[in-house]
Structures are given as C-alpha cells and as structure tokens.
Design a protein around this motif. Structure first.
Motif, PDB file in Angstrom:
ATOM      1  N   UNK A  14       0.833  -1.195   0.000  1.00  0.00           N
ATOM      2  CA  UNK A  14       0.000   0.000   0.000  1.00  0.00           C
ATOM      3  C   UNK A  14       0.875   1.256   0.000  1.00  0.00           C
ATOM      4  N   UNK A  15       0.460   2.223  -0.807  1.00  0.00           N
ATOM      5  CA  UNK A  15       1.232   3.448  -0.961  1.00  0.00           C
ATOM      6  C   UNK A  15       2.215   3.402  -2.115  1.00  0.00           C
ATOM      7  N   UNK A  16       2.418   2.229  -2.671  1.00  0.00           N
ATOM      8  CA  UNK A  16       3.347   2.062  -3.782  1.00  0.00           C
ATOM      9  C   UNK A  16       2.739   2.412  -5.127  1.00  0.00           C
ATOM     10  N   UNK A  17       3.531   2.184  -6.174  1.00  0.00           N
ATOM     11  CA  UNK A  17       3.122   2.538  -7.533  1.00  0.00           C
ATOM     12  C   UNK A  17       3.374   1.381  -8.495  1.00  0.00           C
ATOM     13  N   UNK A  18       2.576   1.342  -9.527  1.00  0.00           N
ATOM     14  CA  UNK A  18       2.759   0.427 -10.655  1.00  0.00           C
ATOM     15  C   UNK A  18       2.338   1.150 -11.923  1.00  0.00           C
ATOM     16  N   UNK A  19       2.897   0.732 -13.048  1.00  0.00           N
ATOM     17  CA  UNK A  19       2.444   1.257 -14.326  1.00  0.00           C
ATOM     18  C   UNK A  19       2.059   0.102 -15.235  1.00  0.00           C
ATOM     19  N   UNK A  20       0.835   0.118 -15.691  1.00  0.00           N
ATOM     20  CA  UNK A  20       0.351  -0.862 -16.645  1.00  0.00           C
ATOM     21  C   UNK A  20       0.534  -0.335 -18.063  1.00  0.00           C
ATOM     22  N   UNK A  21       0.858  -1.255 -18.967  1.00  0.00           N
ATOM     23  CA  UNK A  21       0.969  -0.921 -20.387  1.00  0.00           C
ATOM     24  C   UNK A  21       0.046  -1.818 -21.188  1.00  0.00           C
ATOM     25  N   UNK A  22      -0.414  -1.306 -22.311  1.00  0.00           N
ATOM     26  CA  UNK A  22      -1.279  -2.084 -23.196  1.00  0.00           C
ATOM     27  C   UNK A  22      -0.862  -1.772 -24.628  1.00  0.00           C
ATOM     28  N   UNK A  71      -1.603   7.906 -23.492  1.00  0.00           N
ATOM     29  CA  UNK A  71      -1.345   7.114 -24.698  1.00  0.00           C
ATOM     30  C   UNK A  71      -0.076   7.605 -25.358  1.00  0.00           C
ATOM     31  N   UNK A  72       0.682   6.674 -25.925  1.00  0.00           N
ATOM     32  CA  UNK A  72       1.797   7.006 -26.798  1.00  0.00           C
ATOM     33  C   UNK A  72       1.387   6.517 -28.178  1.00  0.00           C
ATOM     34  N   UNK A  73       0.893   7.445 -28.990  1.00  0.00           N
ATOM     35  CA  UNK A  73       0.354   7.040 -30.289  1.00  0.00           C
ATOM     36  C   UNK A  73       1.443   6.485 -31.212  1.00  0.00           C
ATOM     37  N   UNK A  74       2.648   6.969 -31.065  1.00  0.00           N
ATOM     38  CA  UNK A  74       3.736   6.471 -31.904  1.00  0.00           C
ATOM     39  C   UNK A  74       4.012   4.997 -31.622  1.00  0.00           C
ATOM     40  N   UNK A  75       3.787   4.588 -30.382  1.00  0.00           N
ATOM     41  CA  UNK A  75       4.009   3.192 -29.997  1.00  0.00           C
ATOM     42  C   UNK A  75       2.712   2.397 -29.957  1.00  0.00           C
ATOM     43  N   UNK A  76       1.592   3.060 -30.261  1.00  0.00           N
ATOM     44  CA  UNK A  76       0.287   2.393 -30.204  1.00  0.00           C
ATOM     45  C   UNK A  76       0.067   1.728 -28.847  1.00  0.00           C
ATOM     46  N   UNK A  77       0.424   2.451 -27.804  1.00  0.00           N
ATOM     47  CA  UNK A  77       0.417   1.899 -26.444  1.00  0.00           C
ATOM     48  C   UNK A  77      -0.354   2.796 -25.496  1.00  0.00           C
ATOM     49  N   UNK A  78      -1.148   2.157 -24.666  1.00  0.00           N
ATOM     50  CA  UNK A  78      -1.917   2.817 -23.619  1.00  0.00           C
ATOM     51  C   UNK A  78      -1.259   2.520 -22.280  1.00  0.00           C
ATOM     52  N   UNK A  79      -1.266   3.499 -21.389  1.00  0.00           N
ATOM     53  CA  UNK A  79      -0.658   3.326 -20.072  1.00  0.00           C
ATOM     54  C   UNK A  79      -1.662   3.672 -18.968  1.00  0.00           C
ATOM     55  N   UNK A  80      -1.409   3.097 -17.805  1.00  0.00           N
ATOM     56  CA  UNK A  80      -2.115   3.501 -16.597  1.00  0.00           C
ATOM     57  C   UNK A  80      -1.086   3.589 -15.479  1.00  0.00           C
ATOM     58  N   UNK A  81      -0.750   4.800 -15.085  1.00  0.00           N
ATOM     59  CA  UNK A  81       0.151   5.014 -13.956  1.00  0.00           C
ATOM     60  C   UNK A  81      -0.682   5.014 -12.689  1.00  0.00           C
ATOM     61  N   UNK A  82      -0.346   4.125 -11.780  1.00  0.00           N
ATOM     62  CA  UNK A  82      -1.121   3.976 -10.547  1.00  0.00           C
ATOM     63  C   UNK A  82      -0.229   4.318  -9.363  1.00  0.00           C
ATOM     64  N   UNK A  92      -7.952  -7.647 -11.271  1.00  0.00           N
ATOM     65  CA  UNK A  92      -7.398  -7.875 -12.605  1.00  0.00           C
ATOM     66  C   UNK A  92      -7.762  -6.648 -13.428  1.00  0.00           C
ATOM     67  N   UNK A  93      -6.768  -6.055 -14.049  1.00  0.00           N
ATOM     68  CA  UNK A  93      -6.973  -4.852 -14.838  1.00  0.00           C
ATOM     69  C   UNK A  93      -6.990  -5.206 -16.327  1.00  0.00           C
ATOM     70  N   UNK A  94      -7.989  -4.681 -17.024  1.00  0.00           N
ATOM     71  CA  UNK A  94      -8.172  -4.967 -18.439  1.00  0.00           C
ATOM     72  C   UNK A  94      -8.071  -3.689 -19.269  1.00  0.00           C
ATOM     73  N   UNK A  95      -7.356  -3.801 -20.350  1.00  0.00           N
ATOM     74  CA  UNK A  95      -7.275  -2.745 -21.347  1.00  0.00           C
ATOM     75  C   UNK A  95      -8.443  -2.920 -22.320  1.00  0.00           C
TER      76      UNK A  95
END
Length: 119
Positions: A14-22, A71-82, A92-95
């Motif tokens: 708790x209190x930490x961070x994660x970054x999801x990529x899609x 989003x990074x459109x050049x990489x066609x990638x979506x992110x979620x910084x948590x 479970x996190x879904x893109x």
C-alpha cells in the motif's frame, strides 16, 4: 485482427506505484477511445479510466487523483500510472479499445493483468 496485450501488473505494498501498459495491434490507438477496467474477486468489472481521441481523460471517483491514463500514439500503447495504491485497488486490470467512430463503446479487450496491493 485486433489484439490488446497488457503488461506491468504485479504485487506492491500500500502506498506504492505500478504502471500498466497495453500494446495494441491491428488497431490505431490515436483514432480511438481506449480505457482501463478492473475486476476484483467476487465483484463485477468496473470502469477505471478512459481517454478518447479528443477531450480530457475521465476517471472513476475511486481512482481520481491517484491514477493517470495516457497514450503514446507512436508506440500504439496505452498506459495507466497507478500511484498511492490501496488494498482495494487489488483486481485484474483490463485494457479496452473502441472501434473508430464508435465513441467509447468498447469492443476489444486484453487478457488482463493482475494487480495485488497488500496492507
């Protein structure tokens, strides 16, 4: 064929961070609405955040101020910084992606990435 592949989940205190990529293939993220959903054990899938082709991103009240979608459109990638993660963020996190001109009517889904937050 559209594919959305998530990565970046894991376990954190708790209190930490994660970054999801899609990473999207067969799909142009720059032209479409994309979002993140999550499903906790025993609960229904819920919307977390979305980012449309234009306009400001939207966030669920439970994550507003802690999560950032981008989003990074050049990489066609979506992110979620948590950030400032809480045990109740465990899920479970879904893109998700919507077809062009379909607004945010999500049709495409990733396989999911587990996020576990311990107290």
């Amino acid at each position: 064929q559209v594919q959305l592949v998530e990565s970046g989940g894991g376990s954190v205190q708790a209190g930490g961070s994660l970054r999801l990529s899609c990473v999207a293939s067969g799909f142009t993220s720059s032209s479409s609405c994309m979002g993140w959903f999550r499903q906790a054990p025993g609960k229904e899938r819920e919307w977390v955040a979305h980012i449309a082709r234009v306009g400001t991103p939207g966030y669920a009240d439970s994550v507003k101020g802690r999560f950032t979608i981008s989003k990074d459109n050049a990489k066609n990638t979506l992110y979620l910084q948590m950030d400032s993660l809480k045990p109740e963020d465990t899920a479970i996190y879904y893109c998700a992606g919507a077809p062009v001109l379909a607004g945010c009517a999500f049709r495409y889904w990733g396989q999911g990435s587990q996020v576990t937050v311990s107290s």
